[in-house]
Design a protein around this motif. Structure first.
Motif, PDB file in Angstrom:
ATOM      1  N   ALA A 101       0.825  -1.212   0.000  1.00 18.72           N
ATOM      2  CA  ALA A 101       0.000   0.000   0.000  1.00 18.72           C
ATOM      3  C   ALA A 101       0.859   1.261   0.000  1.00 18.72           C
ATOM      4  O   ALA A 101       0.515   2.258  -0.644  1.00 18.72           O
ATOM      5  CB  ALA A 101      -0.943  -0.013   1.191  1.00 18.72           C
ATOM      6  N   ALA A 102       1.974   1.237   0.702  1.00 22.56           N
ATOM      7  CA  ALA A 102       2.853   2.413   0.751  1.00 22.56           C
ATOM      8  C   ALA A 102       3.415   2.724  -0.641  1.00 22.56           C
ATOM      9  O   ALA A 102       3.517   3.892  -1.029  1.00 22.56           O
ATOM     10  CB  ALA A 102       3.986   2.177   1.742  1.00 22.56           C
ATOM     11  N   MET A 103       3.757   1.675  -1.394  1.00 27.02           N
ATOM     12  CA  MET A 103       4.275   1.867  -2.739  1.00 27.02           C
ATOM     13  C   MET A 103       3.176   2.420  -3.651  1.00 27.02           C
ATOM     14  O   MET A 103       3.411   3.334  -4.448  1.00 27.02           O
ATOM     15  CB  MET A 103       4.804   0.536  -3.298  1.00 27.02           C
ATOM     16  N   LEU A 104       1.967   1.887  -3.526  1.00 25.25           N
ATOM     17  CA  LEU A 104       0.844   2.373  -4.323  1.00 25.25           C
ATOM     18  C   LEU A 104       0.541   3.830  -3.979  1.00 25.25           C
ATOM     19  O   LEU A 104       0.305   4.652  -4.862  1.00 25.25           O
ATOM     20  CB  LEU A 104      -0.383   1.496  -4.077  1.00 25.25           C
ATOM     21  N   ALA A 105       0.578   4.179  -2.696  1.00 27.26           N
ATOM     22  CA  ALA A 105       0.336   5.551  -2.269  1.00 27.26           C
ATOM     23  C   ALA A 105       1.389   6.498  -2.834  1.00 27.26           C
ATOM     24  O   ALA A 105       1.077   7.619  -3.246  1.00 27.26           O
ATOM     25  CB  ALA A 105       0.302   5.633  -0.750  1.00 27.26           C
ATOM     26  N   ALA A 106       2.643   6.048  -2.878  1.00 31.65           N
ATOM     27  CA  ALA A 106       3.708   6.881  -3.444  1.00 31.65           C
ATOM     28  C   ALA A 106       3.473   7.129  -4.933  1.00 31.65           C
ATOM     29  O   ALA A 106       3.658   8.252  -5.429  1.00 31.65           O
ATOM     30  CB  ALA A 106       5.065   6.219  -3.218  1.00 31.65           C
ATOM     31  N   HIS A 107       3.041   6.084  -5.646  1.00 36.33           N
ATOM     32  CA  HIS A 107       2.754   6.256  -7.074  1.00 36.33           C
ATOM     33  C   HIS A 107       1.546   7.170  -7.278  1.00 36.33           C
ATOM     34  O   HIS A 107       1.528   7.986  -8.205  1.00 36.33           O
ATOM     35  CB  HIS A 107       2.521   4.906  -7.747  1.00 36.33           C
ATOM     36  N   LEU A 108       0.542   7.061  -6.414  1.00 32.68           N
ATOM     37  CA  LEU A 108      -0.626   7.944  -6.518  1.00 32.68           C
ATOM     38  C   LEU A 108      -0.235   9.396  -6.253  1.00 32.68           C
ATOM     39  O   LEU A 108      -0.738  10.316  -6.897  1.00 32.68           O
ATOM     40  CB  LEU A 108      -1.717   7.501  -5.549  1.00 32.68           C
ATOM     41  N   LYS A 109       0.659   9.604  -5.291  1.00 38.40           N
ATOM     42  CA  LYS A 109       1.136  10.958  -4.997  1.00 38.40           C
ATOM     43  C   LYS A 109       1.877  11.534  -6.206  1.00 38.40           C
ATOM     44  O   LYS A 109       1.678  12.691  -6.573  1.00 38.40           O
ATOM     45  CB  LYS A 109       2.049  10.924  -3.771  1.00 38.40           C
ATOM     46  N   HIS A 110       2.731  10.712  -6.821  1.00 37.11           N
ATOM     47  CA  HIS A 110       3.452  11.160  -8.010  1.00 37.11           C
ATOM     48  C   HIS A 110       2.473  11.429  -9.150  1.00 37.11           C
ATOM     49  O   HIS A 110       2.616  12.404  -9.891  1.00 37.11           O
ATOM     50  CB  HIS A 110       4.483  10.118  -8.424  1.00 37.11           C
ATOM     51  N   LEU A 111       1.453  10.578  -9.293  1.00 35.54           N
ATOM     52  CA  LEU A 111       0.437  10.771 -10.328  1.00 35.54           C
ATOM     53  C   LEU A 111      -0.294  12.091 -10.124  1.00 35.54           C
ATOM     54  O   LEU A 111      -0.537  12.834 -11.073  1.00 35.54           O
ATOM     55  CB  LEU A 111      -0.549   9.603 -10.319  1.00 35.54           C
TER      56      LEU A 111
END
Length: 126
Positions: A101-111
């Motif tokens: 989830a932390a990795m997905l959240a980081a990608h969402l933040k970058h998106l």
């Protein structure tokens, strides 16, 4: 004097009607099949109980190890392409079920930093 004539075999049933049915079924399934692009790497999407479905051509794929794919681009090269999109539709994300989830959240933040169109996370209906 009696001459024995060889007995004729009764005519067998024709298989042509069965072949016709098989070809009609083949054509039916080919015409009704939904062809979708293959994923760039193996994904196991998480399950969902929602009935809502989404359809889009451009999908951001995220693997279990955090690898990114957008059309033909891989890795960090996806971000400029996402930012340069012409339409303002939400970005569809297909992430592996085991992606942290932390990795997905980081990608969402970058998106969120490269586009303001929002995102849709795609999950399997379970």
């Amino acid at each position: 004097m009696h001459i024995d004539m060889p007995r004729r075999k009764p005519p067998g049933e024709s298989i042509i009607p069965m072949i016709n049915v098989v070809f009609l079924l083949l054509i039916f399934f080919l015409l009704t099949a939904q062809i979708s692009p293959s994923t760039p790497f193996p994904l196991t999407p998480p399950d969902s109980s929602s009935d809502e479905t989404t359809h889009t051509l451009d999908v951001l794929y995220i693997s279990a190890t955090g690898d990114l794919a957008w059309n033909e681009a891989r890795g960090e090269a996806v971000w400029p392409l996402i930012a340069d999109r012409q339409d303002n539709a939400p970005v569809q994300i297909r992430a592996d079920a085991t992606t942290p989830a932390a990795m997905l959240a980081a990608h969402l933040k970058h998106l969120r930093s490269v586009t303001d169109s929002g995102a849709q996370l795609v999950v399997n209906k379970g």
